[in-house]
Design a protein around this motif. Sequence first.
Motif, PDB file in Angstrom:
ATOM      1  N   ASP A 104       0.773  -1.240   0.068  1.00 53.13           N
ATOM      2  CA  ASP A 104      -0.091  -0.131  -0.111  1.00 53.13           C
ATOM      3  C   ASP A 104       0.932   1.358   0.017  1.00 53.13           C
ATOM      4  N   TYR A 105       1.996   1.330   0.807  1.00 51.95           N
ATOM      5  CA  TYR A 105       2.799   2.422   0.999  1.00 51.95           C
ATOM      6  C   TYR A 105       3.549   2.553  -0.387  1.00 51.95           C
ATOM      7  N   GLY A 106       3.990   1.567  -0.798  1.00 51.39           N
ATOM      8  CA  GLY A 106       4.909   1.599  -2.163  1.00 51.39           C
ATOM      9  C   GLY A 106       3.937   2.231  -3.220  1.00 51.39           C
ATOM     10  N   TRP A 150      17.357  -3.713   0.904  1.00 52.11           N
ATOM     11  CA  TRP A 150      16.322  -4.940   1.173  1.00 52.11           C
ATOM     12  C   TRP A 150      15.186  -4.556   2.137  1.00 52.11           C
ATOM     13  N   ASN A 151      15.619  -3.636   2.927  1.00 45.09           N
ATOM     14  CA  ASN A 151      14.565  -3.435   3.959  1.00 45.09           C
ATOM     15  C   ASN A 151      13.102  -3.092   3.561  1.00 45.09           C
ATOM     16  N   PHE A 152      12.847  -2.358   2.559  1.00 46.80           N
ATOM     17  CA  PHE A 152      11.546  -2.244   1.974  1.00 46.80           C
ATOM     18  C   PHE A 152      11.744  -2.384   0.688  1.00 46.80           C
ATOM     19  N   PRO A 153      11.572  -3.730   0.337  1.00 50.65           N
ATOM     20  CA  PRO A 153      11.789  -4.090  -1.057  1.00 50.65           C
ATOM     21  C   PRO A 153      10.782  -3.759  -2.408  1.00 50.65           C
ATOM     22  N   ALA A 155       8.715  -0.200  -1.464  1.00 53.00           N
ATOM     23  CA  ALA A 155       8.438   1.149  -1.455  1.00 53.00           C
ATOM     24  C   ALA A 155       9.880   1.967  -1.752  1.00 53.00           C
ATOM     25  N   MET A 156      10.801   1.379  -1.658  1.00 52.71           N
ATOM     26  CA  MET A 156      12.165   2.225  -1.739  1.00 52.71           C
ATOM     27  C   MET A 156      12.322   2.360  -3.342  1.00 52.71           C
ATOM     28  N   ILE A 157      11.818   1.462  -3.931  1.00 53.77           N
ATOM     29  CA  ILE A 157      12.124   1.401  -5.670  1.00 53.77           C
ATOM     30  C   ILE A 157      10.804   2.356  -6.101  1.00 53.77           C
ATOM     31  N   THR A 158       9.463   2.417  -5.477  1.00 53.75           N
ATOM     32  CA  THR A 158       8.225   3.052  -6.284  1.00 53.75           C
ATOM     33  C   THR A 158       8.661   4.576  -5.636  1.00 53.75           C
ATOM     34  N   ARG A 159       9.231   4.885  -4.735  1.00 53.21           N
ATOM     35  CA  ARG A 159       9.784   6.112  -3.932  1.00 53.21           C
ATOM     36  C   ARG A 159      10.391   6.872  -5.013  1.00 53.21           C
ATOM     37  N   LYS A 160      11.414   6.029  -5.873  1.00 49.47           N
ATOM     38  CA  LYS A 160      12.443   6.674  -6.816  1.00 49.47           C
ATOM     39  C   LYS A 160      11.812   6.564  -8.071  1.00 49.47           C
ATOM     40  N   PHE A 249      20.690  10.889  -1.899  1.00 47.64           N
ATOM     41  CA  PHE A 249      21.172  10.193  -1.149  1.00 47.64           C
ATOM     42  C   PHE A 249      20.247   9.822   0.336  1.00 47.64           C
ATOM     43  N   GLU A 250      19.762   8.905   0.537  1.00 47.50           N
ATOM     44  CA  GLU A 250      19.027   8.624   1.751  1.00 47.50           C
ATOM     45  C   GLU A 250      19.946   7.448   2.452  1.00 47.50           C
ATOM     46  N   LEU A 251      20.527   8.024   3.622  1.00 50.90           N
ATOM     47  CA  LEU A 251      21.447   7.245   4.013  1.00 50.90           C
ATOM     48  C   LEU A 251      21.270   6.850   5.630  1.00 50.90           C
ATOM     49  N   PHE A 277       9.750  -1.567  16.324  1.00 49.51           N
ATOM     50  CA  PHE A 277       9.605  -3.091  16.104  1.00 49.51           C
ATOM     51  C   PHE A 277       9.049  -2.922  14.675  1.00 49.51           C
ATOM     52  N   ARG A 278       8.742  -1.995  13.967  1.00 52.04           N
ATOM     53  CA  ARG A 278       8.550  -2.115  12.507  1.00 52.04           C
ATOM     54  C   ARG A 278       9.566  -2.766  11.883  1.00 52.04           C
ATOM     55  N   ASN A 279       9.131  -3.631  11.084  1.00 49.71           N
ATOM     56  CA  ASN A 279      10.375  -4.589  10.201  1.00 49.71           C
ATOM     57  C   ASN A 279      11.431  -4.961  11.262  1.00 49.71           C
ATOM     58  N   GLN A 282      14.516  -2.844  11.567  1.00 47.06           N
ATOM     59  CA  GLN A 282      15.346  -2.780  10.391  1.00 47.06           C
ATOM     60  C   GLN A 282      14.927  -1.994   9.503  1.00 47.06           C
ATOM     61  N   THR A 283      14.941  -0.530  10.105  1.00 43.23           N
ATOM     62  CA  THR A 283      14.302   0.597   9.356  1.00 43.23           C
ATOM     63  C   THR A 283      15.102   1.762   9.593  1.00 43.23           C
ATOM     64  N   CYS A 284      15.702   2.320   8.473  1.00 40.45           N
ATOM     65  CA  CYS A 284      16.512   3.686   8.750  1.00 40.45           C
ATOM     66  C   CYS A 284      15.804   4.730   9.673  1.00 40.45           C
ATOM     67  N   ILE A 285      14.655   4.718   9.997  1.00 41.04           N
ATOM     68  CA  ILE A 285      14.013   5.947  10.723  1.00 41.04           C
ATOM     69  C   ILE A 285      13.742   5.308  12.180  1.00 41.04           C
ATOM     70  N   SER A 286      14.115   3.953  12.291  1.00 38.05           N
ATOM     71  CA  SER A 286      14.027   3.358  13.497  1.00 38.05           C
ATOM     72  C   SER A 286      14.425   4.040  14.877  1.00 38.05           C
ATOM     73  N   ILE A 441       5.777   8.243  10.908  1.00 36.28           N
ATOM     74  CA  ILE A 441       6.058   9.525  10.172  1.00 36.28           C
ATOM     75  C   ILE A 441       5.899   9.471   8.793  1.00 36.28           C
ATOM     76  N   SER A 442       5.925   8.251   8.230  1.00 40.46           N
ATOM     77  CA  SER A 442       6.274   8.181   6.654  1.00 40.46           C
ATOM     78  C   SER A 442       4.827   7.942   5.869  1.00 40.46           C
ATOM     79  N   HIS A 443       4.885   8.943   5.093  1.00 40.10           N
ATOM     80  CA  HIS A 443       3.632   8.969   3.940  1.00 40.10           C
ATOM     81  C   HIS A 443       4.109   9.646   2.876  1.00 40.10           C
ATOM     82  N   ALA A 447       7.685  14.764   3.266  1.00 41.93           N
ATOM     83  CA  ALA A 447       9.131  14.870   2.554  1.00 41.93           C
ATOM     84  C   ALA A 447      10.219  14.129   3.413  1.00 41.93           C
ATOM     85  N   PHE A 448      10.725  12.892   2.801  1.00 46.40           N
ATOM     86  CA  PHE A 448      11.441  11.804   3.362  1.00 46.40           C
ATOM     87  C   PHE A 448      12.863  12.133   3.069  1.00 46.40           C
ATOM     88  N   GLY A 449      13.802  12.651   4.275  1.00 49.49           N
ATOM     89  CA  GLY A 449      15.138  12.639   3.924  1.00 49.49           C
ATOM     90  C   GLY A 449      15.980  13.094   5.041  1.00 49.49           C
TER      91      GLY A 449
HETATM   92  O1  LIG Z   1      14.298   2.402   5.906  1.00 45.97           O
HETATM   93  C1  LIG Z   1      13.789   3.197   5.027  1.00 45.97           C
HETATM   94  C2  LIG Z   1      12.505   3.753   4.825  1.00 45.97           C
HETATM   95  C3  LIG Z   1      11.307   3.842   5.751  1.00 45.97           C
HETATM   96  C4  LIG Z   1      10.358   4.528   5.316  1.00 45.97           C
HETATM   97  O2  LIG Z   1      10.033   5.045   4.318  1.00 45.97           O
HETATM   98  O3  LIG Z   1       9.481   4.605   6.328  1.00 45.97           O
END
Ligand SMILES: O=CCCC(=O)O
Length: 480
Positions: A104-106, A150-153, A155-160, A249-251, A277-279, A282-286, A441-443, A447-449
């Motif tokens: 849904d998110y992707g 690999w953590n969001f196989p 959504a991280m593609i569709t977001r780009k 770059f989203e690092l 505990f989302r994923n 294993q989330t960069c914004i954890s 906080i993601s939607h 603006a994610f970054g």
């Molecule tokens: O881990 C990176 C992305 C997480 C997210 O979009 O909420």
Amino acid sequence: MRSLTKTNAFIDGHWVPVDERFEVTNPATGEVLAEVADADATLAERAVEAANRALPAWRARPAHERADLLLKWYDAMQANKQALAELMCAEQGKPVAEAAAEIDYGASFVKWFAGEAERSYGDIVPLQTTDKRVSIVKRGIGVCSAITPWNFPNAMITRKVAPALAAGCTMVVKPPQLTPLSALAIAQLASEVGIPDGVLNIVPSSDSKSVGKVLTEHPLIRKFSFTGSTEVGKQLMQQCASNVKKVSFELGGNAPFIVFDDADLDHAVEQLMICKFRNAGQTCISANRILVQENVLDSFVNKLKAAMRDLKVAAGTADEVDYGPLINTAAIEKVERLVGDARENGAECLLGGEVLNDLGELFYAPTLLTDVTSSMAITQEEIFGPVVAVQSFTDEEEGIRKANDTPFGLAGYFCAQDYRRIERVSAALECGMLGINAGAISHAYNAFGGVKESGIGREGSRYGLAEYQETKTLTLGGFA
Ligand SMILES: O=CCCC(=O)O
């Protein structure tokens, strides 16, 4: 339910077989799910050339036509949500329900940028001299490339890809070696709905170095986007400098989650649980560093411990599971190293602190550490696991100072009720995204970054489209 498992590279609208293959395994069971085409640099170059051939026609299409195709792609993802979610659970390990939420998110990025495609305007500049008219126009930058994690196989593609396609760009994506199947599945759907050949190309590969070199240095590529570690990002950024590509770059992150003494503690615990505990963490914004004001520490920790006790850990296919396995042995080793180092240096482990061997080698127990200090490695590195590491602080000034004491600045969180404190702390925290009494906080609208060493550029929101556009100023002379 149909199978969407594809195992070849997707170039110029065709599934391209490759003799060399790499295995994709299920982290919950160790089972080999597929042997996927292992693209090399030559194949990556072929994909770039295909994207370049597809560019003029795609760029020339009216915005509403690109938007319509993106909306069809969105519909196809929604129609195949269950199949995509099961595939993602199998290769990545997250629970099926969470994987479905990621679909849904992707897909929401695809829908959002379909809309943005139709709302991309330039400017008419005020008259400077009577003999000239000046306008500023936006156009898709050209061929783009991306390397995704690999953590969001999905959504991280569709977001780009979605903003790139919406802007009139074409794209070559190298999906992660650990989770390429989700990427290949959505490429199949893109092809079925009529996204033209060459507009989206996917090159799975185990050779990140040489394929990465093509995607960052090829002169036909005008824009590169990466989500992954800061260490790798710095290297890729240098490579992109060779021909001055536009980059995003989203690092890495090292998000603080601060609980002030005026916070609603039950709400703070609830939001931290969602965030942490989302994923399986294993989330960069954890939330990575949990900072709790001294005078509410015991009360907060007791509530948190009770909530963590209720977590259900199992394979992602089980019912009502909160989280599944970590992605691989390296992830488990890292978590064990960080927890071990913290304990050796004086942290107390109130819960967990071990691999759940009854479930399998990659399942790590919900772990609660207290008496954590800033000198421990667990506060310097991204944990990327289900470990809550709690530190204390005395007053607002110290809480802010500790929170900002990191080279990273992706997300941050704090819980408080006093509106003046909310205003002060919001201004003081150094991060690109801030959750205030909110752990999710993601939607697509947001603006994610990050700031500092967490990256450059923004994804999602109305700013996400601009990352794939260039701005051109037209000065038209000869007026009387
Ligand atoms: O881990 C990176 C992305 C997480 C997210 O979009 O909420």
